[in-house]
Design a protein around this motif. Structure first.
Motif, PDB file in Angstrom:
ATOM      1  N   UNK A  95       0.856  -1.182   0.000  1.00 24.46           N
ATOM      2  CA  UNK A  95       0.000   0.000   0.000  1.00 24.46           C
ATOM      3  C   UNK A  95       0.897   1.238   0.000  1.00 24.46           C
ATOM      4  N   UNK A  96       0.545   2.221  -0.816  1.00 24.50           N
ATOM      5  CA  UNK A  96       1.300   3.473  -0.868  1.00 24.50           C
ATOM      6  C   UNK A  96       0.731   4.460   0.141  1.00 24.50           C
ATOM      7  N   UNK A  97      -0.594   4.599   0.179  1.00 26.71           N
ATOM      8  CA  UNK A  97      -1.242   5.389   1.217  1.00 26.71           C
ATOM      9  C   UNK A  97      -1.088   6.889   1.102  1.00 26.71           C
ATOM     10  N   UNK A  98      -1.378   7.454  -0.068  1.00 27.16           N
ATOM     11  CA  UNK A  98      -1.372   8.908  -0.234  1.00 27.16           C
ATOM     12  C   UNK A  98      -2.363   9.275  -1.324  1.00 27.16           C
ATOM     13  N   UNK A  99      -2.651  10.563  -1.443  1.00 30.37           N
ATOM     14  CA  UNK A  99      -3.628  11.000  -2.438  1.00 30.37           C
ATOM     15  C   UNK A  99      -3.154  10.619  -3.839  1.00 30.37           C
ATOM     16  N   UNK A 100      -4.110  10.339  -4.708  1.00 27.29           N
ATOM     17  CA  UNK A 100      -3.770   9.845  -6.037  1.00 27.29           C
ATOM     18  C   UNK A 100      -2.816  10.775  -6.781  1.00 27.29           C
ATOM     19  N   UNK A 101      -3.045  12.087  -6.693  1.00 20.46           N
ATOM     20  CA  UNK A 101      -2.222  13.030  -7.440  1.00 20.46           C
ATOM     21  C   UNK A 101      -0.780  13.040  -6.945  1.00 20.46           C
ATOM     22  N   UNK A 102      -0.541  12.495  -5.755  1.00 22.63           N
ATOM     23  CA  UNK A 102       0.811  12.425  -5.205  1.00 22.63           C
ATOM     24  C   UNK A 102       1.543  11.152  -5.638  1.00 22.63           C
ATOM     25  N   UNK A 103       0.835  10.224  -6.263  1.00 22.09           N
ATOM     26  CA  UNK A 103       1.457   8.986  -6.735  1.00 22.09           C
ATOM     27  C   UNK A 103       2.384   9.265  -7.922  1.00 22.09           C
ATOM     28  N   UNK A 104       3.458   8.520  -7.991  1.00 17.65           N
ATOM     29  CA  UNK A 104       4.270   8.501  -9.205  1.00 17.65           C
ATOM     30  C   UNK A 104       3.721   7.415 -10.118  1.00 17.65           C
ATOM     31  N   UNK A 105       4.129   7.420 -11.360  1.00 17.80           N
ATOM     32  CA  UNK A 105       3.709   6.357 -12.268  1.00 17.80           C
ATOM     33  C   UNK A 105       4.242   5.010 -11.762  1.00 17.80           C
ATOM     34  N   UNK A 106       5.418   5.039 -11.150  1.00 20.14           N
ATOM     35  CA  UNK A 106       5.975   3.809 -10.582  1.00 20.14           C
ATOM     36  C   UNK A 106       5.101   3.300  -9.449  1.00 20.14           C
ATOM     37  N   UNK A 107       4.607   4.202  -8.590  1.00 17.50           N
ATOM     38  CA  UNK A 107       3.717   3.801  -7.491  1.00 17.50           C
ATOM     39  C   UNK A 107       2.512   3.026  -8.022  1.00 17.50           C
ATOM     40  N   UNK A 108       1.936   3.539  -9.100  1.00 16.08           N
ATOM     41  CA  UNK A 108       0.747   2.908  -9.676  1.00 16.08           C
ATOM     42  C   UNK A 108       1.088   1.515 -10.206  1.00 16.08           C
ATOM     43  N   UNK A 109       2.121   1.436 -11.027  1.00 12.15           N
ATOM     44  CA  UNK A 109       2.500   0.151 -11.611  1.00 12.15           C
ATOM     45  C   UNK A 109       2.926  -0.845 -10.537  1.00 12.15           C
ATOM     46  N   UNK A 110       3.663  -0.368  -9.534  1.00 10.71           N
ATOM     47  CA  UNK A 110       4.140  -1.222  -8.450  1.00 10.71           C
ATOM     48  C   UNK A 110       2.965  -1.824  -7.681  1.00 10.71           C
ATOM     49  N   UNK A 149     -14.920   2.673  -1.715  1.00 11.86           N
ATOM     50  CA  UNK A 149     -13.865   3.634  -2.034  1.00 11.86           C
ATOM     51  C   UNK A 149     -13.403   4.342  -0.767  1.00 11.86           C
ATOM     52  N   UNK A 150     -12.171   4.876  -0.797  1.00 13.08           N
ATOM     53  CA  UNK A 150     -11.642   5.546   0.380  1.00 13.08           C
ATOM     54  C   UNK A 150     -10.546   6.528  -0.014  1.00 13.08           C
ATOM     55  N   UNK A 151     -10.549   7.739   0.540  1.00 11.23           N
ATOM     56  CA  UNK A 151      -9.486   8.695   0.252  1.00 11.23           C
ATOM     57  C   UNK A 151      -8.121   8.158   0.663  1.00 11.23           C
ATOM     58  N   UNK A 152      -7.084   8.531  -0.076  1.00  5.89           N
ATOM     59  CA  UNK A 152      -5.703   8.125   0.140  1.00  5.89           C
ATOM     60  C   UNK A 152      -5.486   6.633  -0.124  1.00  5.89           C
ATOM     61  N   UNK A 153      -6.466   6.007  -0.791  1.00  3.07           N
ATOM     62  CA  UNK A 153      -6.343   4.589  -1.117  1.00  3.07           C
ATOM     63  C   UNK A 153      -6.805   4.312  -2.548  1.00  3.07           C
ATOM     64  N   UNK A 154      -6.829   5.319  -3.397  1.00  2.00           N
ATOM     65  CA  UNK A 154      -7.429   5.157  -4.726  1.00  2.00           C
ATOM     66  C   UNK A 154      -6.823   3.995  -5.511  1.00  2.00           C
TER      67      UNK A 154
END
Length: 278
Positions: A95-110, A149-154
């Motif tokens: 789990x990354x645990x931050x707002x979606x706009x704060x994710x990197x592309x690597x965070x998403x793929x990971x 759904x839940x904030x910071x967990x998109x």
């Protein structure tokens, strides 16, 4: 009914958290062999030594489940060195645990590669031998976050929604053509393993690892299609279907505090993020 006694069990993310505890409980129930996949060699060695001291047969493999080639190679090694896997528990997760706009592309793929794609690739690697022997049980540890759904967990929610859809579809396919193989989809609320350190839940209780594992093992033995915990999680699909989105947000999100549970999220150290769950 699935019998654990004399079976070979493979658990991903099995060196810590509920993965380690599930392995221990499986062996206590008479499992013949335990195979642990993890990326933390030190923790795997510690677990293996502790279990072998109790005269249990344990095998460890360092596997990065985000790497499809590594999965295929490790699966082939397990079947050659250990034998056919009877119970496959897809437990590893991040789990990354931050707002979606704060994710990197690597965070998403990971996140998607470990929480979603890995379960499919691992299951695909072991299903042919299960089908050949006419029996097997695949247990997919998803999350209640795959139901609401839940904030910071998109991205985490997306990964678990996908797991639930795939896992239940797999249950249907196998029931039609290979009824000797069953699939259980587990959707727990937050479990107190450290993966979700900092989470606060004012109404719905955070689950202890011991209770979570007891419920999962009971679900496995009873061939349950879904294992949800706590009991209120069984009501989520009904409540979402009956209430408008706005009313659901008001009652569940605000009234029960679900949408603020991740406000103070800290999580585990990066080296320990291969265990689940919430």
């Amino acid at each position: 009914m699935t019998k654990i006694k004399d079976k070979t069990v493979l658990i991903t993310g099995g060196a810590s958290g509920i993965g380690r505890l599930m392995g221990e409980r499986m062996l206590e129930r008479g499992a013949a062999k335990l195979v642990i996949w993890d990326i933390n060699d030190a923790m795997m060695q510690e677990v293996a030594e502790a279990f072998r001291a109790r005269q249990w047969e344990v095998y460890t493999y360092n596997v990065d489940v985000s790497d499809v080639e590594a999965i295929q190679q490790a699966a082939a090694a397990v079947e050659k060195e250990v034998g056919t896997v009877d119970l496959l528990i897809n437990n590893a997760g991040v789990v990354v645990g931050k707002e979606f706009v704060e994710h990197s592309h690597h965070d998403i793929d990971f996140t998607m590669s470990i929480n979603t794609a890995a379960l499919m690739h691992i299951s695909l690697a072991f299903l042919p031998t299960m089908i050949a022997q006419g029996s097997g049980h695949i247990i997919n540890i998803a999350s209640a976050a795959g139901l609401v759904s839940n904030p910071k967990m998109a991205v985490y929610c997306a990964s678990k929604w996908a797991v639930i859809g795939w896992s239940d579809s797999l249950w249907l396919e196998l029931k039609q053509k290979h009824p000797g193989i069953t699939v259980s989809t587990v959707t727990p609320y937050y479990i107190n393993t450290g993966m979700f350190d900092g989470v606060r839940s004012p109404i719905i209780p955070i689950i202890s690892p011991e209770l979570a594992v007891a419920k999962i093992l009971r679900g496995i033995e009873r061939n349950k299609r879904f294992v949800r915990m706590p009991g209120i999680i069984y009501l989520l699909p009904l409540v979402k279907g009956l209430l408008s989105a706005g009313l659901f947000d008001l009652i569940v999100g605000k009234g029960m505090g679900v949408y603020k549970t991740m406000t103070n999220f800290k999580g585990r150290k990066a080296t320990q993020k291969t265990e689940v769950k919430a």
